[in-house]
Structures are given as C-alpha cells and as structure tokens.
Write a protein that holds these residues in place. Structure first.
Motif, PDB file in Angstrom:
ATOM      1  N   ARG A  15     -18.758 -25.985  39.476  1.00  0.00           N
ATOM      2  CA  ARG A  15     -20.135 -26.416  39.241  1.00  0.00           C
ATOM      3  C   ARG A  15     -20.236 -27.160  37.922  1.00  0.00           C
ATOM      4  NH1 ARG A  15     -23.576 -21.130  40.658  1.00  0.00           N
ATOM      5  NH2 ARG A  15     -23.787 -21.241  38.433  1.00  0.00           N
ATOM      6  N   LYS A  16     -21.110 -28.185  37.910  1.00  0.00           N
ATOM      7  CA  LYS A  16     -21.291 -28.977  36.696  1.00  0.00           C
ATOM      8  C   LYS A  16     -22.785 -29.184  36.458  1.00  0.00           C
ATOM      9  CE  LYS A  16     -18.643 -32.553  36.240  1.00  0.00           C
ATOM     10  NZ  LYS A  16     -18.088 -33.905  36.475  1.00  0.00           N
ATOM     11  N   THR A  17     -23.200 -29.008  35.203  1.00  0.00           N
ATOM     12  CA  THR A  17     -24.594 -29.212  34.812  1.00  0.00           C
ATOM     13  C   THR A  17     -24.661 -30.202  33.655  1.00  0.00           C
ATOM     14  OG1 THR A  17     -25.290 -27.001  35.506  1.00  0.00           O
ATOM     15  CG2 THR A  17     -26.665 -28.092  33.870  1.00  0.00           C
ATOM     16  N   VAL A  18     -25.623 -31.107  33.749  1.00  0.00           N
ATOM     17  CA  VAL A  18     -25.917 -32.025  32.646  1.00  0.00           C
ATOM     18  C   VAL A  18     -27.226 -31.554  32.014  1.00  0.00           C
ATOM     19  CG1 VAL A  18     -26.466 -34.401  31.986  1.00  0.00           C
ATOM     20  CG2 VAL A  18     -24.746 -33.971  33.763  1.00  0.00           C
ATOM     21  N   VAL A  19     -27.201 -31.318  30.711  1.00  0.00           N
ATOM     22  CA  VAL A  19     -28.392 -30.894  29.978  1.00  0.00           C
ATOM     23  C   VAL A  19     -28.915 -32.095  29.201  1.00  0.00           C
ATOM     24  CG1 VAL A  19     -29.319 -29.334  28.222  1.00  0.00           C
ATOM     25  CG2 VAL A  19     -27.549 -28.517  29.800  1.00  0.00           C
ATOM     26  N   ILE A  20     -30.113 -32.567  29.582  1.00  0.00           N
ATOM     27  CA  ILE A  20     -30.727 -33.722  28.938  1.00  0.00           C
ATOM     28  C   ILE A  20     -31.688 -33.214  27.859  1.00  0.00           C
ATOM     29  CG2 ILE A  20     -32.149 -35.784  29.265  1.00  0.00           C
ATOM     30  CD1 ILE A  20     -29.691 -36.037  30.943  1.00  0.00           C
ATOM     31  N   GLY A  21     -31.519 -33.699  26.630  1.00  0.00           N
ATOM     32  CA  GLY A  21     -32.360 -33.254  25.525  1.00  0.00           C
ATOM     33  C   GLY A  21     -31.698 -32.155  24.710  1.00  0.00           C
ATOM     34  N   ALA A  22     -30.368 -32.113  24.747  1.00  0.00           N
ATOM     35  CA  ALA A  22     -29.613 -31.091  24.020  1.00  0.00           C
ATOM     36  C   ALA A  22     -29.849 -31.215  22.519  1.00  0.00           C
ATOM     37  CB  ALA A  22     -28.126 -31.208  24.333  1.00  0.00           C
ATOM     38  N   SER A  23     -30.057 -30.081  21.874  1.00  0.00           N
ATOM     39  CA  SER A  23     -30.365 -30.044  20.443  1.00  0.00           C
ATOM     40  C   SER A  23     -29.334 -29.220  19.683  1.00  0.00           C
ATOM     41  CB  SER A  23     -31.751 -29.429  20.246  1.00  0.00           C
ATOM     42  OG  SER A  23     -32.008 -29.201  18.874  1.00  0.00           O
ATOM     43  N   LEU A  24     -29.053 -29.644  18.463  1.00  0.00           N
ATOM     44  CA  LEU A  24     -28.168 -28.867  17.585  1.00  0.00           C
ATOM     45  C   LEU A  24     -28.857 -27.611  17.051  1.00  0.00           C
ATOM     46  CD1 LEU A  24     -26.574 -31.798  15.575  1.00  0.00           C
ATOM     47  CD2 LEU A  24     -25.408 -30.284  17.199  1.00  0.00           C
ATOM     48  N   GLU A  44     -30.146 -24.186  17.033  1.00  0.00           N
ATOM     49  CA  GLU A  44     -29.842 -23.016  17.855  1.00  0.00           C
ATOM     50  C   GLU A  44     -31.086 -22.304  18.381  1.00  0.00           C
ATOM     51  OE1 GLU A  44     -27.035 -20.446  15.923  1.00  0.00           O
ATOM     52  OE2 GLU A  44     -25.549 -22.040  15.735  1.00  0.00           O
ATOM     53  N   GLU A  45     -32.235 -22.572  17.816  1.00  0.00           N
ATOM     54  CA  GLU A  45     -33.470 -21.940  18.282  1.00  0.00           C
ATOM     55  C   GLU A  45     -34.070 -22.675  19.477  1.00  0.00           C
ATOM     56  OE1 GLU A  45     -36.155 -21.338  15.033  1.00  0.00           O
ATOM     57  OE2 GLU A  45     -34.643 -20.310  13.843  1.00  0.00           O
ATOM     58  N   ARG A  46     -33.614 -23.894  19.742  1.00  0.00           N
ATOM     59  CA  ARG A  46     -34.146 -24.676  20.861  1.00  0.00           C
ATOM     60  C   ARG A  46     -33.564 -24.167  22.176  1.00  0.00           C
ATOM     61  NH1 ARG A  46     -37.981 -28.615  19.204  1.00  0.00           N
ATOM     62  NH2 ARG A  46     -37.722 -29.209  21.376  1.00  0.00           N
ATOM     63  N   TYR A  47     -34.401 -24.188  23.208  1.00  0.00           N
ATOM     64  CA  TYR A  47     -33.951 -23.694  24.509  1.00  0.00           C
ATOM     65  C   TYR A  47     -32.819 -24.532  25.082  1.00  0.00           C
ATOM     66  CZ  TYR A  47     -37.959 -20.569  24.410  1.00  0.00           C
ATOM     67  OH  TYR A  47     -38.858 -19.600  24.066  1.00  0.00           O
ATOM     68  N   SER A  48     -32.808 -25.829  24.801  1.00  0.00           N
ATOM     69  CA  SER A  48     -31.722 -26.668  25.308  1.00  0.00           C
ATOM     70  C   SER A  48     -30.377 -26.230  24.732  1.00  0.00           C
ATOM     71  CB  SER A  48     -31.982 -28.139  24.989  1.00  0.00           C
ATOM     72  OG  SER A  48     -32.050 -28.350  23.592  1.00  0.00           O
ATOM     73  N   ASN A  49     -30.365 -25.852  23.471  1.00  0.00           N
ATOM     74  CA  ASN A  49     -29.151 -25.362  22.826  1.00  0.00           C
ATOM     75  C   ASN A  49     -28.719 -24.043  23.457  1.00  0.00           C
ATOM     76  OD1 ASN A  49     -27.711 -23.644  20.705  1.00  0.00           O
ATOM     77  ND2 ASN A  49     -27.689 -25.634  19.701  1.00  0.00           N
ATOM     78  N   VAL A  87     -33.566 -30.628  32.468  1.00  0.00           N
ATOM     79  CA  VAL A  87     -34.297 -31.598  31.651  1.00  0.00           C
ATOM     80  C   VAL A  87     -35.109 -30.880  30.570  1.00  0.00           C
ATOM     81  CG1 VAL A  87     -36.012 -33.433  31.672  1.00  0.00           C
ATOM     82  CG2 VAL A  87     -34.443 -33.189  33.602  1.00  0.00           C
ATOM     83  N   TYR A  88     -34.755 -31.128  29.329  1.00  0.00           N
ATOM     84  CA  TYR A  88     -35.471 -30.547  28.190  1.00  0.00           C
ATOM     85  C   TYR A  88     -36.165 -31.653  27.392  1.00  0.00           C
ATOM     86  CZ  TYR A  88     -33.434 -25.976  29.003  1.00  0.00           C
ATOM     87  OH  TYR A  88     -33.096 -24.762  29.558  1.00  0.00           O
ATOM     88  N   LEU A  89     -36.943 -32.477  28.095  1.00  0.00           N
ATOM     89  CA  LEU A  89     -37.713 -33.549  27.470  1.00  0.00           C
ATOM     90  C   LEU A  89     -39.124 -33.515  28.038  1.00  0.00           C
ATOM     91  CD1 LEU A  89     -35.211 -36.544  27.847  1.00  0.00           C
ATOM     92  CD2 LEU A  89     -35.669 -35.246  25.765  1.00  0.00           C
ATOM     93  N   SER A  90     -40.084 -33.949  27.240  1.00  0.00           N
ATOM     94  CA  SER A  90     -41.455 -34.062  27.735  1.00  0.00           C
ATOM     95  C   SER A  90     -41.487 -35.127  28.828  1.00  0.00           C
ATOM     96  CB  SER A  90     -42.395 -34.448  26.594  1.00  0.00           C
ATOM     97  OG  SER A  90     -42.122 -35.779  26.194  1.00  0.00           O
ATOM     98  N   CYS A 127     -36.750 -22.127  34.742  1.00  0.00           N
ATOM     99  CA  CYS A 127     -36.059 -22.010  33.460  1.00  0.00           C
ATOM    100  C   CYS A 127     -34.585 -21.671  33.709  1.00  0.00           C
ATOM    101  CB  CYS A 127     -36.719 -20.939  32.607  1.00  0.00           C
ATOM    102  SG  CYS A 127     -35.866 -20.680  31.043  1.00  0.00           S
ATOM    103  N   PRO A 128     -33.676 -22.564  33.347  1.00  0.00           N
ATOM    104  CA  PRO A 128     -32.256 -22.283  33.533  1.00  0.00           C
ATOM    105  C   PRO A 128     -31.811 -20.995  32.843  1.00  0.00           C
ATOM    106  CG  PRO A 128     -32.557 -24.589  33.014  1.00  0.00           C
ATOM    107  CD  PRO A 128     -33.888 -23.918  32.813  1.00  0.00           C
ATOM    108  N   LEU A 129     -32.402 -20.688  31.682  1.00  0.00           N
ATOM    109  CA  LEU A 129     -32.015 -19.469  30.968  1.00  0.00           C
ATOM    110  C   LEU A 129     -32.316 -18.225  31.802  1.00  0.00           C
ATOM    111  CD1 LEU A 129     -33.385 -20.401  27.423  1.00  0.00           C
ATOM    112  CD2 LEU A 129     -31.003 -20.430  28.164  1.00  0.00           C
ATOM    113  N   VAL A 130     -33.493 -18.186  32.382  1.00  0.00           N
ATOM    114  CA  VAL A 130     -33.883 -17.049  33.229  1.00  0.00           C
ATOM    115  C   VAL A 130     -32.997 -17.000  34.472  1.00  0.00           C
ATOM    116  CG1 VAL A 130     -35.722 -16.054  34.652  1.00  0.00           C
ATOM    117  CG2 VAL A 130     -36.246 -16.966  32.380  1.00  0.00           C
TER     118      VAL A 130
END
Length: 119
Positions: free
Chosen positions: A2-11, A13-18, A61-64, A109-112
């Motif tokens: 499986r492969k996932t692309v995360v759009i809006g990745a942030s450095l 660590e508090e951001r959900y994309s991270n 997708v982690y963008l508005s 939510c991918p995290l959930v």
C-alpha cells in the motif's frame, strides 16, 4: 504494498499531517510526503512541488479547499483508489471531480482510521 501520498505535509510535529506521516510509517505503509518546505518526517523526505508516484492507493489531503485547487490535476493524475479529507479539508467540488473519474472520496481522519484498524 500500500502507498499513501500526504499532501500538505508539515515539519511541525504538532500538525496532523506530520502525525499522519509518522503513523503511516509505524504501520509500514509506503508514504510520499508533499509539502512546501524541505525536510524529513521520520524516514520520509518532504517533496516540494508535485512528485511522480505510481500505484497510489490513498491520497490524504491536509490543505484547505482553496489551497487544494492547484493540486486537483496532480491528485487525479496519481490515479488513487481513494482520497481522504480530514476535518477542515472538506471540498464537495473536488469530490464531484474525483468521483466522476471513479475515485472514491471520504471525509475521514487518517489518524483515527489507522488507530482503529480501518485504514
């Protein structure tokens, strides 16, 4: 695999994309991070621009919605099976475009999903 692309990745660590990138890797899911600043999240390099990827299962997708517009063609071009829109990223216009091409869209939510085993 499986492969996932995360759009809006942030450095940040508090951001959900991270957190998403980290959790995907903890679940041994191949991950491509796309963001606007170079760096690494765990063992994943953050790519600038719109990097090529093949055999993509999921795009998270982690963008508005406004910031998603410049990624429509890129995301559709990845030919993912599904696109996940976490809370705050909902975009009915993009759902219609993707669904018309046979791409599943989910407000989820991918995290959930990862933590509950339904990813």
């Amino acid at each position: 695999m499986r492969k996932t692309v995360v759009i809006g990745a942030s450095l940040n660590e508090e951001r959900y994309s991270n957190q998403c990138v980290r959790l995907l890797r903890e679940h041994d899911i191949e991950t491509i991070a796309v963001g606007n600043k170079e760096g690494k999240i765990a063992d994943v390099k953050i790519n600038l621009g719109q990097p090529f990827a093949s055999k993509v299962e999921t795009v998270a997708v982690y963008l508005s919605p406004k910031n998603q517009e410049s990624y429509y063609d890129y995301i559709i071009g990845l030919k993912p099976e599904r696109i996940l829109f976490p809370p705050g990223t909902e975009n009915p216009e993009f759902y219609r475009k993707a669904n018309a091409l046979g791409i599943e869209t989910e407000e989820a939510c991918p995290l959930v999903m990862l933590r509950t085993g339904v990813y």
